[in-house]
Design an enzyme around this catalytic site. Structure first.
Site, mmCIF file in Angstrom:
data_model
loop_
_atom_site.group_PDB
_atom_site.id
_atom_site.type_symbol
_atom_site.label_atom_id
_atom_site.label_comp_id
_atom_site.label_asym_id
_atom_site.label_seq_id
_atom_site.Cartn_x
_atom_site.Cartn_y
_atom_site.Cartn_z
ATOM 1 C CG ASP A 41 -0.308 0.195 2.531
ATOM 2 O OD1 ASP A 41 0.935 0.343 2.575
ATOM 3 O OD2 ASP A 41 -1.027 0.230 3.546
ATOM 4 C CB CYS A 82 1.182 -2.220 4.736
ATOM 5 S SG CYS A 82 1.118 -3.327 6.147
ATOM 6 N N GLY A 83 2.526 -0.092 6.190
ATOM 7 C CA GLY A 83 3.207 0.730 7.186
ATOM 8 C C GLY A 83 3.898 -0.106 8.247
ATOM 9 C CB THR A 84 2.722 -2.014 10.991
ATOM 10 O OG1 THR A 84 1.476 -2.550 10.486
ATOM 11 C CG2 THR A 84 2.486 -0.639 11.599
ATOM 12 C CG HIS A 133 12.434 -23.836 13.165
ATOM 13 N ND1 HIS A 133 12.599 -23.707 14.530
ATOM 14 C CD2 HIS A 133 13.567 -24.438 12.697
ATOM 15 C CE1 HIS A 133 13.779 -24.224 14.884
ATOM 16 N NE2 HIS A 133 14.391 -24.657 13.790
ATOM 17 C CG HIS A 155 10.438 -27.604 12.326
ATOM 18 N ND1 HIS A 155 10.071 -26.927 13.470
ATOM 19 C CD2 HIS A 155 11.774 -27.788 12.424
ATOM 20 C CE1 HIS A 155 11.137 -26.705 14.219
ATOM 21 N NE2 HIS A 155 12.181 -27.221 13.603
HETATM 22 C C1 RB5 Z 1 -1.624 3.052 6.496
HETATM 23 O O1 RB5 Z 1 -1.681 4.252 7.161
HETATM 24 C C2 RB5 Z 1 -1.295 1.922 7.455
HETATM 25 O O2 RB5 Z 1 -2.325 1.725 8.359
HETATM 26 C C3 RB5 Z 1 -1.028 0.662 6.682
HETATM 27 O O3 RB5 Z 1 0.038 0.888 5.807
HETATM 28 C C4 RB5 Z 1 -0.608 -0.548 7.459
HETATM 29 O O4 RB5 Z 1 0.405 -0.241 8.382
HETATM 30 C C5 RB5 Z 1 -1.662 -1.342 8.065
HETATM 31 O O5 RB5 Z 1 -1.414 -2.400 8.633
#
Ligand code: RB5
Length: 145
Positions: free
Chosen positions: A7, A64-66, A97, A133
């Site tokens: 994203d 994505c962001g996280t 694993h 495993h």
């Molecule tokens: C976008 O702002 C953020 O929420 C998205 O990239 C992601 O981290 C969601 O899990």
């Protein structure tokens, strides 16, 4: 073939990893997004995960962001074992694993150099194939409808 998707939060890191894959001589298919404009991770992550589940791509890397949202989306697809990773130990062990077939990275969590190290380790580590495993993975994968 490696499936890529991001994203807006992971767009810049995805582009850095594209350069790494180019350097490594590894082909990839980028399922988008194609710009850093705000968008919804599942719209891009799910097609990439489906390509991995269908065997069209051997592995996939999502951004994505996280890494969390992409991880949610990917693990909803039957056959996908996606791991969110921000360290080298998890990168190796999730392959050795857990036989992870997708990797989710947070573009707002890991720096470019660490992300490149994680991706390289994750791609280069083989599943151990140990019976214990395999058994543990099968206990999870049989939950796929
Ligand atoms: C976008 O702002 C953020 O929420 C998205 O990239 C992601 O981290 C969601 O899990």
């Amino acid at each position: 073939m490696i499936a890529l998707a991001s994203d807006h939060g992971g767009f810049a890191l995805k582009n850095e990893i594209r350069l790494l894959l180019d350097d490594m001589g590894l082909p990839y298919t980028d399922f988008g997004a194609d710009s850093p404009v705000s968008c919804d991770y599942a719209l891009f992550g799910v097609p990439a995960a489906k390509a991995v589940a269908a065997g069209k791509c051997e592995k996939g890397i999502l951004f994505c962001g996280t890494g969390a949202g992409m991880n949610y989306a990917a693990n909803k697809i039957c056959g996908i074992r996606c791991v969110v990773c921000s360290d080298c130990f998890t990168a190796v062990m999730s392959r050795a694993h857990n036989d992870a077939n997708m990797l989710a990275l947070g573009g707002r969590v890991v720096g470019v150099d660490l992300a490149k190290m994680i991706v390289r380790l994750w791609l280069e580590t083989e599943f151990s194939g140990d019976e214990r495993h395999k058994r543990r993975i099968a206990q999870v994968m049989e939950l796929d409808a």
